[in-house]
Structure formats: structure tokens, C-alpha cells
Design a protein around this motif. Sequence first.
Motif, short mmCIF file in Angstrom:
data_model
loop_
_atom_site.label_atom_id
_atom_site.label_comp_id
_atom_site.label_asym_id
_atom_site.label_seq_id
_atom_site.Cartn_x
_atom_site.Cartn_y
_atom_site.Cartn_z
N ALA A 18 63.68 26.90 132.86
CA ALA A 18 63.02 28.21 132.75
C ALA A 18 62.09 28.48 133.94
N LEU A 19 61.61 27.42 134.58
CA LEU A 19 60.72 27.58 135.73
C LEU A 19 61.48 27.96 136.99
N HIS A 20 62.79 27.79 136.98
CA HIS A 20 63.63 28.06 138.16
C HIS A 20 64.37 29.39 138.04
N VAL A 21 63.82 30.32 137.28
CA VAL A 21 64.44 31.62 137.07
C VAL A 21 63.67 32.66 137.88
N ALA A 22 64.39 33.64 138.41
CA ALA A 22 63.77 34.70 139.22
C ALA A 22 62.91 35.62 138.35
N VAL A 23 61.79 36.04 138.92
CA VAL A 23 60.89 36.98 138.26
C VAL A 23 61.30 38.39 138.67
N GLN A 24 61.62 39.21 137.68
CA GLN A 24 62.02 40.60 137.95
C GLN A 24 60.83 41.55 137.95
N LYS A 25 59.89 41.31 137.05
CA LYS A 25 58.70 42.16 136.91
C LYS A 25 57.51 41.27 136.55
N VAL A 26 56.33 41.72 136.94
CA VAL A 26 55.08 41.07 136.54
C VAL A 26 54.33 42.09 135.68
N HIS A 27 54.09 41.73 134.43
CA HIS A 27 53.36 42.60 133.51
C HIS A 27 51.99 42.00 133.24
N ILE A 28 50.95 42.83 133.33
CA ILE A 28 49.66 42.40 132.79
C ILE A 28 49.50 43.15 131.47
N CYS A 29 49.14 42.42 130.44
CA CYS A 29 49.18 42.96 129.08
C CYS A 29 47.82 42.85 128.40
N ALA A 30 47.31 44.00 127.95
CA ALA A 30 46.12 44.03 127.11
C ALA A 30 46.59 43.85 125.67
N LEU A 31 46.10 42.81 125.02
CA LEU A 31 46.51 42.55 123.65
C LEU A 31 45.68 43.39 122.68
N ARG A 32 46.27 43.63 121.52
CA ARG A 32 45.63 44.43 120.48
C ARG A 32 44.34 43.76 119.99
N ASN A 33 43.31 44.56 119.87
CA ASN A 33 42.10 44.20 119.13
C ASN A 33 42.12 45.18 117.96
N GLU A 34 42.89 44.81 116.95
CA GLU A 34 43.28 45.74 115.88
C GLU A 34 42.12 46.49 115.24
N PHE A 35 40.98 45.82 115.06
CA PHE A 35 39.84 46.46 114.39
C PHE A 35 38.76 46.88 115.38
N ASN A 36 39.05 46.77 116.70
CA ASN A 36 38.10 47.18 117.74
C ASN A 36 36.73 46.55 117.55
N GLU A 37 36.75 45.24 117.28
CA GLU A 37 35.51 44.52 117.02
C GLU A 37 35.15 43.60 118.18
N VAL A 49 47.01 38.81 129.09
CA VAL A 49 47.94 37.77 129.54
C VAL A 49 48.81 38.36 130.65
N ILE A 50 49.46 37.47 131.39
CA ILE A 50 50.47 37.86 132.37
C ILE A 50 51.82 37.46 131.81
N CYS A 51 52.78 38.39 131.85
CA CYS A 51 54.15 38.07 131.45
C CYS A 51 55.06 38.26 132.66
N LEU A 52 55.74 37.18 133.03
CA LEU A 52 56.67 37.20 134.14
C LEU A 52 58.05 37.46 133.56
N GLN A 53 58.51 38.70 133.67
CA GLN A 53 59.80 39.08 133.09
C GLN A 53 60.93 38.48 133.92
N THR A 54 61.84 37.77 133.24
CA THR A 54 62.94 37.10 133.91
C THR A 54 64.30 37.72 133.58
N SER A 55 64.35 38.58 132.58
CA SER A 55 65.54 39.34 132.22
C SER A 55 65.07 40.46 131.30
N PRO A 56 65.95 41.40 130.96
CA PRO A 56 65.51 42.45 130.03
C PRO A 56 65.05 41.91 128.68
N LYS A 57 65.48 40.69 128.34
CA LYS A 57 65.14 40.13 127.03
C LYS A 57 64.42 38.78 127.12
#
Length: 184
Positions: A18-37, A49-57
Motif C-alpha cells: 500500500a505504501l508503493h501506490v501512486a497518490v492521485q489526490k491529497v485531501h485535508i479533512c476537517a472531521l465532524r464535531n457533531e455537537f460543536n463542543e 487528517v490528511i487522506c492520500l487518495q490512491t484510487s477512486p475507492k
Amino acid sequence: MSSAILDNNWDLDVSNEALHVAVQKVHICALRNEFNEGEDDQPPTNHWVICLQTSPKSSIMLDIAPGYGEDGLRGKILVTLLDRSFTDETLRHFTYTPERPIEVKDILSIIQAKSRQAYTFSPEWEGCRYWISVVIDDLESEGILTDASKDALGKLSMYWICPDGQEPREMRKGNFSSSVNMIE
């Protein structure tokens, strides 16, 4: 790259393949703070978090998380394989496209070479946003991303309200240090 060259600030939950797979997109993601507390009389914030997208799925999630060391402020980078472009805990995501071919292992190598894995959170247990801003800046400095650093900083400087909206939020900073404790 294998876990043998990463220090003890990493927690890999992915195969070597999995470490030898090409990165297609770099996403920075704000996670839910469901109750805004917030916690301990602090205003609310999102974990990021950062998500390194390696395929559409599929993607590899990089999550700098506190909870280590004597005071719990030392971070570890949790590296996890996902079966989607980014984590389903995402409230908002912002996407950057690499300017050249790069594999997941190359991004981990940049983080390790610049000692970005050796991170201590602020006394308020905050710092994931600052860590991500520095990593995105590093990727831009390496020519992997273009015009991402300033844009990402603007996004990271906000609290993303659940389910909708945003407001400015102070970005507390942790500290980077040299790390030489290698995994055997």
C-alpha cells in the motif's frame, strides 16, 4: 520504504504494498464535531487528517494523534488504509492534486526526513491543524503541490461548524523535535 526506517512516532496499519501506490489526490479533512463542543473551557475545534487518495475507492489516512509520552502530548502518525477517498468522519474536505507522480512512501519519507513525525501537541492538546499546515507547506516546497500552502492555511484557520458554517479559530501550535529512536 518499510517500517524499519520509520521511528517510533509512527503507527502503520497498512501493508508494504500500500505504501508503493501512486497518490492521485491529497485531501485535508476537517472531521465532524457533531455537537460543536469544546473541551476544558476551550472553544470547539475540528480534528483534521490528511487522506492520500490512491484510487477512486481507496486512500491512506495520516492522522497525527496525541496520547503518547509521559504527559500524553507526544503525537504519533497513525497510517491507515481506507476503502474510500477520505474518512467517512469528514465534515469538510479540501483537495490538492500532485504536480508530479508520487507514491505514498515518498510522502512518508518527506515527513520523516523533515522530522515532522516528531511532534508534541500544545498544552491544550491541540496542534493537528498546525501539523497539517506544515506538512502541506513541505509538500509544496518539494514541488509536489502548487499553491496549496496558503489555501490550506486559510481552511485550517477555521472552525467548521456541524452541520454547516464556519468561523475563525485560533490555531494553536505544537512543537517539532529531532527524533532518532528508530523502530527495530
